[in-house]
Design a protein around this motif. Sequence first.
Motif, PDB file in Angstrom:
ATOM      1  N   SER A  51      36.194  58.453 119.588  1.00  0.00           N
ATOM      2  CA  SER A  51      37.048  59.547 119.111  1.00  0.00           C
ATOM      3  C   SER A  51      37.430  59.341 117.647  1.00  0.00           C
ATOM      4  N   VAL A  99      32.908  64.716 124.142  1.00  0.00           N
ATOM      5  CA  VAL A  99      32.296  63.901 123.099  1.00  0.00           C
ATOM      6  C   VAL A  99      30.880  64.330 122.723  1.00  0.00           C
ATOM      7  N   SER A 135      28.726  59.452 126.082  1.00  0.00           N
ATOM      8  CA  SER A 135      30.028  59.902 125.585  1.00  0.00           C
ATOM      9  C   SER A 135      31.175  58.986 125.968  1.00  0.00           C
ATOM     10  N   CYS A 192      40.110  64.513 121.866  1.00  0.00           N
ATOM     11  CA  CYS A 192      38.916  63.889 122.413  1.00  0.00           C
ATOM     12  C   CYS A 192      39.260  62.590 123.137  1.00  0.00           C
ATOM     13  N   ASN A 252      38.489  61.901 127.091  1.00  0.00           N
ATOM     14  CA  ASN A 252      37.597  60.785 127.386  1.00  0.00           C
ATOM     15  C   ASN A 252      38.291  59.746 128.255  1.00  0.00           C
ATOM     16  N   GLN A 273      33.580  55.748 126.051  1.00  0.00           N
ATOM     17  CA  GLN A 273      34.099  54.764 125.110  1.00  0.00           C
ATOM     18  C   GLN A 273      33.569  53.359 125.381  1.00  0.00           C
ATOM     19  N   LEU A 305      34.428  60.641 115.732  1.00  0.00           N
ATOM     20  CA  LEU A 305      34.407  62.102 115.676  1.00  0.00           C
ATOM     21  C   LEU A 305      35.547  62.639 114.819  1.00  0.00           C
TER      22      LEU A 305
END
Length: 432
Positions: free
Chosen positions: A101, A391, A236, A116, A120, A238, A104
């Motif tokens: 995040s 994501v 997507s 985000c 997530n 983490q 992004l």
Amino acid sequence: MLYKVTFAITFFLISLLSIKLSTVKSASGFSVADRSLDYTGVSWVIIGTLVGGISTIGTVQTAYTHGISAWIFTLGSGVSCLLLGLFFAKGLREAGVVTVSEYLGRAFGNRFRSYCSIVNSVGMFIHIIGQFLASIAILQAVFHFSAGWAVLLTSIFIGVFVINGGIAGAGLIGKIKFFLLYIIMLVSAGVALYRGGGLENILSCLPPGADMLSLRHYGLQAASVHMASMVVGVLSTQIYLQAIFSAGDVKEARNGAFLSAAVIPPLGLLGIVIGLYLRANFSEISGGTAQALPFFLYHSFPPLIAAFFSAGILLVVLGTGAGLLLGVTTNIYNDFIDRKTKEHHLLKPLSLLRALTLFILFCAAMLVFTGLDSAILKWSYMSMGLRGSAVFVGLVILVFFKKLSRSRWVVCLLYLIPVVYVLMNINLVGES
């Protein structure tokens, strides 16, 4: 009694080894291992988190009920890791970030970074519940614990793994898990083939009309959606990308993703063999279909071996839960607490990370009681799709179409996608 004692001793010794060898002394070491992992270390983190209760217990469960569609999770995992290495690893590793995040947010703004990160984290949080369900299935099969005791023990084990080792600990557990899991699944599939008289005989003994070798029983649309959710979700998430962030350089990041892509899908095929054998020979499984793999281990091996294998599967499940918990903790700490209150911490960064980990784990343990009867894989597909909705499109834009990142319409679309996904899948877990 011999089975229970052997299980407890085996699990305790393996856990003690992983805890003793993995210690972390700083917040950076906790989150990204000081960006020092080689390609095997990157792969151990990915495998240690991605391959868990879903790839083992969940796959055997779904193979028992729906046949070859159970391969969707591990096949999708392999495809995702391949794409990660081919197209995404370079840009992600060179960004020098801690969370996806954050990556992004540099292009789409800090508000989107927070948005985000929340979506997530919720997706990973849901996936943690799947690991709780798998752990509960094992503990109840072995010790006949109540759900409450099983949840409590699962929480304690996961918490110890994360708090002690951080991402380096996740990598070490992943390494132990990889070798242990391949031994367990290869031997188990071999025994299933031997007892079943070979694959051809197993297939001939499947219930008439069960249609276990096609996707029609599972549903072509559901299979397509779940495969897409897997591919998008892994790219997507983490904690999987955190392995890339932790690599020593781009080459190590790429090769770690490629190694993961090569070794994960075969595990699903081994699980399918076990599930089909059980379906061909047992019309019902005591305790429900989530008990399929523990049931097989208990009834197919001498007590000492069965207990060793079951303890290994439990470690696999808990390691995945620990990795996911680490991902959620990293998101919340780096995208909210550390970013907004750098000068006002009452605790040292590492202590704060550990306290946050315990709080998130407690919340997961409370929420798991709402889904004790849900299919394990359904929780996971819902989770993967939710992560991907927040994501994936933004990630693709930054890698392939960077000029589009300046468009306000694109940013609006990125905000809208998770909302649409939730509305379309709100009843996914509850459906039978």
